[in-house]
Each structure stands twice: as structure tokens, then as C-alpha cells.
Design an enzyme around this catalytic site. Structure first.
Site, PDB file in Angstrom:
ATOM      1  N   GLY A  97       0.828  -1.192   0.000  1.00  0.00           N
ATOM      2  CA  GLY A  97       0.000   0.000   0.000  1.00  0.00           C
ATOM      3  C   GLY A  97       0.865   1.246   0.000  1.00  0.00           C
ATOM      4  O   GLY A  97       2.055   1.208   0.337  1.00  0.00           O
ATOM      5  N   GLY A 156       0.406  -5.203   0.424  1.00  0.00           N
ATOM      6  CA  GLY A 156      -0.795  -5.119  -0.405  1.00  0.00           C
ATOM      7  C   GLY A 156      -0.669  -5.824  -1.730  1.00  0.00           C
ATOM      8  O   GLY A 156      -1.672  -6.249  -2.316  1.00  0.00           O
ATOM      9  N   GLU A 195       5.649  -5.980   7.502  1.00  0.00           N
ATOM     10  CA  GLU A 195       4.984  -4.894   8.222  1.00  0.00           C
ATOM     11  C   GLU A 195       5.499  -4.662   9.643  1.00  0.00           C
ATOM     12  O   GLU A 195       5.425  -3.532  10.149  1.00  0.00           O
ATOM     13  CB  GLU A 195       3.476  -5.162   8.253  1.00  0.00           C
ATOM     14  CG  GLU A 195       2.779  -5.010   6.916  1.00  0.00           C
ATOM     15  CD  GLU A 195       2.884  -6.244   6.023  1.00  0.00           C
ATOM     16  OE1 GLU A 195       2.384  -6.204   4.888  1.00  0.00           O
ATOM     17  OE2 GLU A 195       3.477  -7.259   6.465  1.00  0.00           O
ATOM     18  N   ASP A 230      -1.294  -7.774   6.981  1.00  0.00           N
ATOM     19  CA  ASP A 230      -2.733  -7.595   6.787  1.00  0.00           C
ATOM     20  C   ASP A 230      -3.129  -8.131   5.421  1.00  0.00           C
ATOM     21  O   ASP A 230      -2.575  -9.103   4.943  1.00  0.00           O
ATOM     22  CB  ASP A 230      -3.124  -6.130   7.006  1.00  0.00           C
ATOM     23  CG  ASP A 230      -2.560  -5.195   5.953  1.00  0.00           C
ATOM     24  OD1 ASP A 230      -1.492  -5.488   5.382  1.00  0.00           O
ATOM     25  OD2 ASP A 230      -3.186  -4.133   5.685  1.00  0.00           O
TER      26      ASP A 230
END
Length: 350
Positions: free
Chosen positions: A66, A114, A137, A145
Site C-alpha cells: 500500500g 498489499g 509490516e 494484513d
């Protein structure tokens, strides 16, 4: 090509989604999430499209994750943009997993965060000699995630725990071993595969896509995680980060020392959140349940200091020297994920 950040095109019976921010290694924005979703809707309702392929423009990779600068700025300014991005991204991840047509992902080059979310939930996932995959992350004060906890929680033994906590990057063979991918082929064959998929009849299904891929796939070389599986399983089976650290210290091997050094660089709070999410994922009934839990955990990240400090150190000041708060595992608290999820809005009704 178009200046659109996601180019939607058609080649024969193949629907194409081209991530088109090559200078940013195709890092995802909210606009890109919405364009991917738009393309999926178009292709799902088009009887002339047999399968969908997602690729990244440029030479560096499918997607580096992301757009963390945008998320950082939104969190700092307390605007709803970060929460809106994660909500729509996670819903897209679930849609990809349930997509009714074969969804093919070329996980070529850098595929992280992402980028994993828009590829590893697909039905046909292909890695190459250039693949570098990671869920990094914990190094920026966040947690795996985009449904990463679902994939990691289902990996063999404690491989998923190791990958999630350390943020280790790995190549094609390990990606397949850990459950992120299905097939390997040299990057030079990807064009041939795209052409083969485009030439399939409009009513082709998963078996025809399988056959096209298998005609070009090879055995993946260079596995490393599997070689350390016994050590990983022994150390990472514990249910607290402190116990994992102690087990690695007791092992005393070169691999254990390297892993300890890596863990020592991560946010203590992120390590505890991540381990909790990974353990909860093992008892989850489906991907959506994990995505809902991850969505609830984003609130902890936005409220705490470590995400902002991690992004600062990694991509703003680039000093690679974050100051985590709290600084030690002893001070960091493991969250009550059940209570957190119960108090947070859900993305899915199920």
C-alpha cells in the site's frame, strides 16, 4: 500506455489488470483499489472473458504494498482516508478469493504487503526467478494484513509465524512452500503464458487455465525456509514473543542468531499484535473473519506511535533507525483481539 494507475484491457478471452505506477513499484492507492474492483465487475459480467490476469508494469515488481506515505499522512491528520483505504482494500481481497472466474497473478519481482493481497488470494498464483515476496509490516510498526494472517496461519508448521514476525523476504520456492503461490516459471515465459491464456475459448474454466500454466511451469529452485523448518517449528511454536525469543537464544545456531537480530529490529508492539492475529487466524473459519480482525487491529495502529515512527524511519527520513514506544517486549502489551474485534465495525456480515 495510459496514465491511469490501473489499466483495464482485454486480449482475446483474457481480462487484463495492469498495475501502472512503476516508479512507485505499483504501490496501491484507494483509486487503484477501486479501479481493480471496477475491472473485476466488468470481466465478471462479460461472457467473452474466460479468465483475469493481474500484472505490474515496469521492471521492479508486481506491487510493493500500500501507499504508506498516504496512510501515514491520513493517520497523522486524523482524516478517514486510511480507514477507508483499508476497508475497501480488504473487501477487494475477499472478492478476489471468491471470484467466479480464474484469477491469475504474475507475482514477478517485488510482491509485498498489499501486493500479496491482490495476488495470493487468487486461484492461480505464479512466481518467477525474480520474485521477492514478503510481509514486512512489523518493521514499520504495523502487522501482516490484506488477509495475510489467513495465509500465514495455514502455512506448514510454524513457517507462517516465522514469516509474519520477522518480515523475511523470500523467493519462488519458499513462496510455494509457504502457501502464497502455486506455480513457478522463469519470468521470460510470462509473455507466452499470457498469450496462451488469451487464446483460450471464452467458456474455458480453471482446468484449461491449469493446463496452460502447467505447460510452461517448472520446478522452483532455491528453497531456504524448508531447510530451517525444524528450527523454526521448535522456536516459533510458543504463544508469546518472549518465549520465542528464549527458544531462539537456547538454540544458539547461526540461523537463530540471525533471526534474533531481525526480531530485535521490529516494533515490540507490532510483534505482539502480529502473534495474536496469527494465533487467532488458526481458529478462524474463513478469510473474511481474518480480514475483519485485521481491520479492527488497524485502529490500534492508527492510535499508537510506532506506525508513524516506522514509516518515518523507513521512507521519510530513511535513517533506518526507528525509536519504538514502548521500546521493549516487557513493556509492550498483547491486545485483547476478541474484545477489539467485538467493539469495531465489521466489513462482512458473515
Amino acid at each position: 500506455m495510459s496514465e491511469e494507475p490501473v489499466i483495464i484491457s482485454r486480449e482475446g478471452s483474457l481480462g487484463r489488470l495492469h498495475l501502472n505506477r512503476p516508479k512507485a513499484i505499483n504501490s496501491l492507492t484507494l483509486e487503484m483499489v477501486r479501479l481493480i474492483d471496477k475491472g473485476l465487475t466488468e470481466f465478471e459480467g462479460d461472457d467473452s472473458i474466460a479468465s483475469v490476469l493481474i500484472t505490474g508494469e515496469g521492471e521492479r515488481g508486481l506491487c510493493a504494498g500500500g501507499d504508506i506515505i498516504a496512510l501515514y499522512e491520513s493517520g497523522k491528520a486524523k482524516t478517514p482516508d486510511a480507514e477507508r483505504f483499508w476497508a475497501e482494500e480488504y473487501v477487494l481481497n475477499a472478492r478476489i478469493a471468491a471470484y467466479p472466474k480464474p484469477y491469475v497473478a504474475f507475482m514477478d519481482g517485488i510482491t509485498m504487503g498489499g501486493g500479496v493481497g491482490v495476488s495470493a488470494h487468487g486461484s492461480h498464483r505464479i512466481v518467477t526467478d525474480r520474485t521477492r515476496l514478503a510481509m514486512p509490516e512489523t518493521g514499520i510498526g504495523f502487522f501482516p494484513d490484506v488477509g495475510g494472517t489467513w495465509i500465514l496461519g495455514r502455512a506448514a508448521g510454524e513457517v507462517g509465524t516465522y514469516i509474519g514476525l520477522t518480515g523475511a523476504s523470500f523467493g519462488a520456492a519458499d513462496a510455494i512452500y509457504a502457501g502464497f503461490a502455486d506455480y513457478y516459471m522463469p519470468a521470460g515465459k510470462l509473455g507466452d503464458l499470457a498469450a496462451a491464456l488469451a487464446g483460450l475459448p471464452a467458456d474455458a474454466g480453471g482446468s484449461e487455465v491449469d493446463a496452460a500454466i502447467k505447460g510452461l511451469a517448472e520446478g522452483a529452485p532455491g528453497a531456504t525456509i524448508a531447510e530451517n523448518r525444524a528450527a523454526i517449528d521448535a522456536a516459533f511454536a510458543a504463544d508469546t514473543v518472549e518465549e520465542i525469543i528464549a527458544a531462539l537464544e537456547a538454540q544458539g545456531t547461526e540461523f537463530a542468531q540471525k533471526t534474533l537480530k531481525t526480531l530485535g529490529q521490529k516494533s515490540p508492539t507490532s510483534l505482539k499484535i502480529t502473534l495474536g492475529l496469527l494465533r487467532a487466524a488458526r481458529g478462524s473459519k474463513d478469510l473474511k473473519e481474518c480480514l475483519d480482525r485485521e481491520f479492527a487491529a488497524t485502529g490500534l495502529i492508527l492510535e499508537g506511535p510506532d506506525f508513524y515512527e516506522g514509516v518515518r524511519a523507513a521512507v521519510i527520513d530513511k535513517d533506518r533507525n526507528p525509536t519504538w514506544v514502548p521500546a521493549t517486549l516487557a513493556e509492550a502489551k498483547a491486545p485483547d483481539l476478541g474484545a477489539l474485534a467485538a467493539a469495531h465495525d465489521t466489513l462482512f456480515n458473515s
